[in-house]
Design a protein around this motif. Structure first.
Motif, PDB file in Angstrom:
ATOM      1  N   UNK A   1     111.806  22.633   9.658  1.00 45.03           N
ATOM      2  CA  UNK A   1     113.105  21.976   9.847  1.00 45.03           C
ATOM      3  C   UNK A   1     114.206  23.014  10.120  1.00 45.03           C
ATOM      4  N   UNK A   2     114.160  24.135   9.403  1.00 42.55           N
ATOM      5  CA  UNK A   2     115.158  25.191   9.615  1.00 42.55           C
ATOM      6  C   UNK A   2     115.050  25.764  11.023  1.00 42.55           C
ATOM      7  N   UNK A   3     113.832  25.999  11.483  1.00 39.49           N
ATOM      8  CA  UNK A   3     113.638  26.506  12.840  1.00 39.49           C
ATOM      9  C   UNK A   3     114.136  25.502  13.864  1.00 39.49           C
ATOM     10  N   UNK A   4     113.813  24.228  13.653  1.00 38.13           N
ATOM     11  CA  UNK A   4     114.267  23.179  14.572  1.00 38.13           C
ATOM     12  C   UNK A   4     115.785  23.136  14.653  1.00 38.13           C
ATOM     13  N   UNK A   5     116.442  23.212  13.495  1.00 37.20           N
ATOM     14  CA  UNK A   5     117.893  23.072  13.474  1.00 37.20           C
ATOM     15  C   UNK A   5     118.622  24.268  14.073  1.00 37.20           C
ATOM     16  N   UNK A   6     117.940  25.407  14.193  1.00 34.59           N
ATOM     17  CA  UNK A   6     118.559  26.564  14.846  1.00 34.59           C
ATOM     18  C   UNK A   6     118.511  26.438  16.368  1.00 34.59           C
ATOM     19  N   UNK A   7     117.620  25.580  16.876  1.00 36.80           N
ATOM     20  CA  UNK A   7     117.426  25.424  18.316  1.00 36.80           C
ATOM     21  C   UNK A   7     118.345  24.364  18.907  1.00 36.80           C
ATOM     22  N   UNK A   8     118.757  24.589  20.139  1.00 39.30           N
ATOM     23  CA  UNK A   8     119.431  23.528  20.891  1.00 39.30           C
ATOM     24  C   UNK A   8     118.394  22.480  21.285  1.00 39.30           C
ATOM     25  N   UNK A   9     118.806  21.247  21.567  1.00 40.03           N
ATOM     26  CA  UNK A   9     117.858  20.264  22.086  1.00 40.03           C
ATOM     27  C   UNK A   9     117.198  20.790  23.363  1.00 40.03           C
ATOM     28  N   UNK A  10     115.889  20.699  23.433  1.00 39.16           N
ATOM     29  CA  UNK A  10     115.162  21.240  24.570  1.00 39.16           C
ATOM     30  C   UNK A  10     114.802  22.701  24.432  1.00 39.16           C
ATOM     31  N   UNK A  11     115.244  23.341  23.343  1.00 35.62           N
ATOM     32  CA  UNK A  11     114.916  24.741  23.109  1.00 35.62           C
ATOM     33  C   UNK A  11     113.460  24.908  22.713  1.00 35.62           C
ATOM     34  N   UNK A  12     112.993  26.156  22.764  1.00 37.76           N
ATOM     35  CA  UNK A  12     111.569  26.431  22.574  1.00 37.76           C
ATOM     36  C   UNK A  12     111.295  27.148  21.260  1.00 37.76           C
ATOM     37  N   UNK A  13     110.298  26.650  20.547  1.00 39.01           N
ATOM     38  CA  UNK A  13     109.811  27.296  19.331  1.00 39.01           C
ATOM     39  C   UNK A  13     108.538  28.068  19.649  1.00 39.01           C
TER      40      UNK A  13
END
Length: 342
Positions: free
Chosen positions: A229-241
Motif C-alpha cells: 500500500x505504501x509503494x502504491x501510494x507513492x506512485x502516480x496513477x499509471x506509474x510502475x512498480x
C-alpha cells in the motif's frame, strides 16, 4: 538552519519539485518541510556510534581532477580521470573507502580502484532492465536502495530525478563517497539523491513518482500488504512498480513464514510464491502484474570479497545440501515483479 553541503542538492531538487502543480507539488512540499528533522534523526551520531568515523573518512577524500569520464550505464558504476590520480591520491582514497566497509551493493570502478562488493548487483539490473518502462525523464523512488548502486543505473538509464531512501547512515556515507568521484556538479550526478529514511517516512499518498523500486525489502516487513500500500501510494496513477523479493516455489496459496531466522537473517517474515506475490499486488491496487524473472541466488552473485569480509551466502546454506538454508528452509530464490498502479 544550516544545510550540509552533502544535502544542498537534495533541498534544491525538493524545492523545484514542490513548485510543480497538483499532487506532485503538494507531495514534495509536505516532504520538504519534514527534511530537516529526517536528516537530523537519520544522521544522529548519538544513535549511530560509527557515523563520526564514516563521515570523517568521507570528508578526507582527496580533491579530484575536474575532467572525468562518468560511467553510469556500465556494470561497474563510477568514473575515470584522463589525467589519472597520483599514487598518494589512490592510496588515500582506498584507505578511506575501506574505512566504510562492508560494501554490499555494487560493483564500482573509481578510477583504478575496483570495489568488488558482496553482491553482483549488476546481474540483477541486467535481469530486470529489459522489462522496465523507459526511465527517460521519470521521477523515481528506490526504496531500501542500499548505497545507491541501482539508483546510479536508473540515472544512467535517463531518469531525471531519482531518490534513494535507506535508513543506514553507512550507506549514506558510501553513496556520497561514490558521488565525490562521479562529481556532485556532473549533470547526471545532480539527478540522484539519498535520504536516510525508510518507506514509513515518505509522506502519505504522495502519488508523485513515475516509477517506484522496492528490491530486497518486502520480506523484512512484518506486514507485507502495508508495504505494498505504501509503494502504491507513492506512485502516480499509471506509474510502475518494480518489486524484487525472496520467494518460494508453490501455488497462489503458498507462503512460508520462517522461524526466528532465515539464512541467518533474524528479520525475515513472509516468503510467498511468485503467484501469491502477484495476487497480493492485485489486491493492493495494481494491474498488469507480471513476474519477469525468477531464479535461485547463486554463490557467484552473493559472496564474501575483499570489500565485504564477513560471512555471506555460502555460510548460510546447509553444508550438506545447498538447496536448503542452514535452518532447513528452501535456499534463497528471488523473483522480480512489475506492475502498474491502477
Amino acid at each position: 538552519m544550516s544545510i550540509s553541503p552533502y544535502d544542498r542538492d537534495l533541498y534544491r531538487a525538493f524545492t523545484e519539485l514542490a513548485c510543480e502543480p497538483g499532487a506532485i507539488g503538494d507531495g514534495f512540499a509536505r516532504w520538504l518541510g519534514a527534511l530537516p528533522v529526517q536528516l537530523t534523526e537519520g544522521l544522529d551520531r548519538k544513535r549511530h556510534a560509527d557515523l563520526k568515523a564514516w563521515h570523517g573518512a568521507l570528508e578526507k577524500l582527496p580533491t579530484l581532477p575536474i575532467e572525468r569520464e562518468v560511467q553510469l550505464d556500465a556494470d561497474r558504476v563510477g568514473a575515470r580521470f584522463p589525467t589519472g590520480l597520483s599514487t598518494g591520491q589512490q592510496r588515500q582514497s582506498e584507505n578511506l573507502l575501506r574505512a566504510m566497509m562492508p560494501w554490499r551493493k555494487g560493483p564500482y570502478q573509481l578510477d583504478e580502484l575496483h570495489i568488488d562488493t558482496e553482491w553482483r548487483s549488476d546481474w540483477k539490473w541486467q535481469r530486470l532492465a529489459p522489462h522496465l518502462s523507459d526511465l527517460t525523464h521519470r521521477r523515481v523512488l528506490d526504496v531500501g536502495g542500499g548505497n545507491g548502486y541501482h539508483g546510479w543505473r536508473m540515472v544512467g538509464a535517463g531518469a531525471a530525478f531519482t531518490l534513494v531512501i535507506d535508513p543506514s547512515p553507512r550507506f549514506y556515507c558510501q553513496f556520497h563517497a561514490v558521488r565525490h568521484f562521479i562529481g556532485a556538479d556532473h549533470p547526471q550526478g545532480r539527478n540522484l539523491h539519498f535520504l536516510p529514511v525508510g518507506i514509513e517516512d515518505v509522506p502519505a499518498k504522495m502519488t508523485a513518482f513515475d516509477t517506484v523500486f522496492s528490491m530486497g525489502v518486502l520480506y523484512h516487513r512484518p506486514s507485507p500488504m502495508d508495504h505494498l500500500f505504501q509503494l502504491r501510494d507513492a506512485l502516480r496513477p499509471g506509474g510502475e512498480l518494480v518489486l524484487e523479493t525472496l520467494v518460494v516455489e508453490g501455488d497462489v496459496t503458498t507462503v512460508l513464514m520462517p522461524g526466528e531466522r532465515y539464512a541467518a537473517m533474524p528479520n525475515v517474515y513472509f516468503l510467498p510464491s511468485s503467484q501469491a506475490l502477484a495476487h497480493w499486488c492485485e489486491r493492493a491496487g495494481f494491474k498488469d502484474v507480471r513476474i519477469v524473472d525468477e531464479a535461485m541466488t547463486t554463490l557467484d552473485e552473493q559472496r564474501s570479497t575483499d570489500w565485504m569480509t564477513y560471512h555471506s551466502l555460502s555460510d548460510f546454506l546447509d553444508p550438506d545440501d545447498p538447496r536448503l538454508t542452514r535452518e532447513g528452509h528452501p535456499a534463497p530464490r528471488r523473483a522480480v515483479l512489475i506492475a502498474t498502479r491502477a
